[in-house]
Write a protein that holds these residues in place. Sequence first.
Motif, short mmCIF file in Angstrom:
data_model
loop_
_atom_site.label_atom_id
_atom_site.label_comp_id
_atom_site.label_asym_id
_atom_site.label_seq_id
_atom_site.Cartn_x
_atom_site.Cartn_y
_atom_site.Cartn_z
N ALA A 43 45.82 42.44 -6.06
CA ALA A 43 46.68 41.26 -5.93
C ALA A 43 47.12 40.93 -4.50
O ALA A 43 47.15 39.75 -4.13
CB ALA A 43 47.91 41.42 -6.83
N PRO A 44 47.51 41.92 -3.65
CA PRO A 44 48.12 41.56 -2.35
C PRO A 44 47.29 40.63 -1.49
O PRO A 44 47.81 39.66 -0.93
CB PRO A 44 48.32 42.93 -1.68
N ARG A 45 45.98 40.88 -1.39
CA ARG A 45 45.16 40.05 -0.49
C ARG A 45 45.03 38.62 -1.02
O ARG A 45 45.04 37.67 -0.25
CB ARG A 45 43.76 40.67 -0.33
N PHE A 46 44.96 38.48 -2.36
CA PHE A 46 44.86 37.14 -2.94
C PHE A 46 46.14 36.34 -2.67
O PHE A 46 46.09 35.21 -2.21
CB PHE A 46 44.62 37.24 -4.45
N PHE A 47 47.28 36.95 -2.96
CA PHE A 47 48.55 36.21 -2.82
C PHE A 47 48.95 36.02 -1.36
O PHE A 47 49.72 35.12 -1.05
CB PHE A 47 49.65 36.93 -3.60
N ALA A 48 48.44 36.86 -0.47
CA ALA A 48 48.76 36.71 0.96
C ALA A 48 48.27 35.36 1.47
O ALA A 48 48.89 34.75 2.36
CB ALA A 48 48.11 37.84 1.76
N ARG A 49 47.16 34.87 0.90
CA ARG A 49 46.61 33.57 1.30
C ARG A 49 47.38 32.41 0.67
O ARG A 49 47.33 31.30 1.18
CB ARG A 49 45.15 33.48 0.86
N GLU A 50 48.03 32.67 -0.45
CA GLU A 50 48.68 31.59 -1.20
C GLU A 50 50.15 31.44 -0.79
O GLU A 50 50.50 30.59 -0.02
CB GLU A 50 48.54 31.84 -2.71
N GLU A 83 38.64 46.56 -2.17
CA GLU A 83 37.91 45.70 -3.10
C GLU A 83 36.41 45.99 -3.04
O GLU A 83 35.73 46.02 -4.07
CB GLU A 83 38.20 44.23 -2.79
N SER A 84 35.89 46.21 -1.82
CA SER A 84 34.47 46.54 -1.67
C SER A 84 34.14 47.82 -2.43
O SER A 84 33.11 47.90 -3.13
CB SER A 84 34.12 46.74 -0.19
N LEU A 88 36.87 37.12 -6.56
CA LEU A 88 37.90 37.18 -5.50
C LEU A 88 37.30 37.02 -4.10
O LEU A 88 38.00 36.64 -3.17
CB LEU A 88 38.67 38.50 -5.58
N GLN A 89 36.02 37.36 -3.95
CA GLN A 89 35.37 37.24 -2.63
C GLN A 89 34.91 35.80 -2.35
O GLN A 89 34.46 35.51 -1.24
CB GLN A 89 34.15 38.18 -2.55
N MET A 90 35.02 34.93 -3.34
CA MET A 90 34.58 33.54 -3.17
C MET A 90 35.66 32.74 -2.44
O MET A 90 36.54 32.14 -3.06
CB MET A 90 34.25 32.92 -4.54
N ARG A 91 35.59 32.78 -1.11
CA ARG A 91 36.56 32.07 -0.26
C ARG A 91 35.81 31.33 0.83
O ARG A 91 34.85 31.86 1.40
CB ARG A 91 37.55 33.05 0.37
N ASP A 92 36.27 30.11 1.14
CA ASP A 92 35.62 29.37 2.22
C ASP A 92 36.05 29.95 3.57
O ASP A 92 36.83 30.91 3.63
CB ASP A 92 35.92 27.87 2.13
#
Length: 476
Positions: A89-96, A442-443, A339-343
């Motif tokens: 969760a942390p890396r995903f929400f850090a962007r949001e 994640e990797s 989760l790795q699908m980011r522009d």
Amino acid sequence: MGDSIFFTLPEVILSVSGLLLLLAAAWGGDSRTSLISIASVAALAAAAVTAVNPATQGEAFHGLYVSDAFSTFAKVLIYGAAAVAIIIAPRFFAREAGLRAEYPILILFSAIGMGMMVSAADLLTLYVGLELQSLAAYVLASFMRRDQRSAEAGLKYFVLGALASGILLYGISLLYGFTGTTLFSGVAAAAGDGLSMGELFGLVFVLAGLAFKISAVPFHMWTPDVYEGAPTPVTAFFASAPKVAAMGLLVRVSVEALGPASTSWQQIVIFSALASTILGGVAAIGQTNIKRLLAYSSINNVGFALFGLAAGNAEGVSATMTYMAVYVVMTLGSFLCVLQMRDESGRSVETITSLSGLSRKRPALAAAFAVFMFSLAGIPPLFGFWPKFLVFDALVGIGLWPLAMVGIATSVIGAYYYLKIVKTMYFDEPAPAYAPMESKVESGLIALSALAVSPLGYLAIPFLAATSAAAAKALF
């Protein structure tokens, strides 16, 4: 009372941890989120270790709660999936908008409810556990409050979840009214004398309420919208842990409470299994959003797991639990790839077309994604083939080979859209590149999941067969 507390030790550990961490969040605010997340994962690990200890197995609170090999098998899967949902969760929400301290605590409270669900030996324990899990899940679905899709997902989940809870509660009241007890053993004893019309209606309503929780057709309507709208780590959680808990609860209710009426509920389960595999396969074909596609994939996979329950014997239940164990790994791996699908600016991308030519830009990610897609499709030699073989073998073993043939045919439909993703990654013209993978955690999780569902997974068959057979034996 002392023995009862000891037998419910996993739930006690998670309850105490959740309450203490809630106080820490109230005093320390979101600055303590990292520590709270680490403590939550540690609490889930401690609960899992406690659950597998044979000394903590037995009946608690005068038969309202039971800890046995079946509940242990399910709890290990639930706690493992919940821990992964916290870790990613942390890396995903850090962007949001930044991860709030309440997130891991809500996962903990949801895990307590799921633990109670798979250990329920009474209709009221079942309901309390299910509602505890659901209340936390409603908040998690709408966790990104400023995101319209997330807020909409939470509202839809809440409204339809409340409807399903009402249906389930009505079924419970009918069973209680016509059998005079809420204990599974008492309901089974009453059903052994033949089902009255009231008991039959109660059985149908209870199974309908539980079918909503596993998103089986025709109670699947919430799944695509909620999976698409919820934050991706939350979607990964919804697609794994609650599915195991609800499937475990459905199996326990069917076998322990409604076992003598197996001819009645088998028809319902067979219809739901067929409808789920067919709709999950056909409806996914036209999807353009990867999370919606995985939502229909989960409906499809629940249908295959129900084939094992439809067999109505220990071999079938064992196959269903093996299926759920492999399904959890495949699903978490798939969502870790999503989760790795980011522009390039770090924003989440969910369109399937953005995967075009991924093999040329990110070969390792494309290879892992392909492994999960082939495994979900049940294509040998990947490990996803094995649980499908087991559920079909259980059906053939009791003479339901026409049902097994239909199941095999519907798995071909599902294979189409999984292979379409692989084709997009390997044969289409490259789309704009994704941002580089930043998280070693994640990797590592993607690599472990891919290895687990690769042909190396067959090495786990002796262990998986022994534990799932012990779990099934505990119910019969």
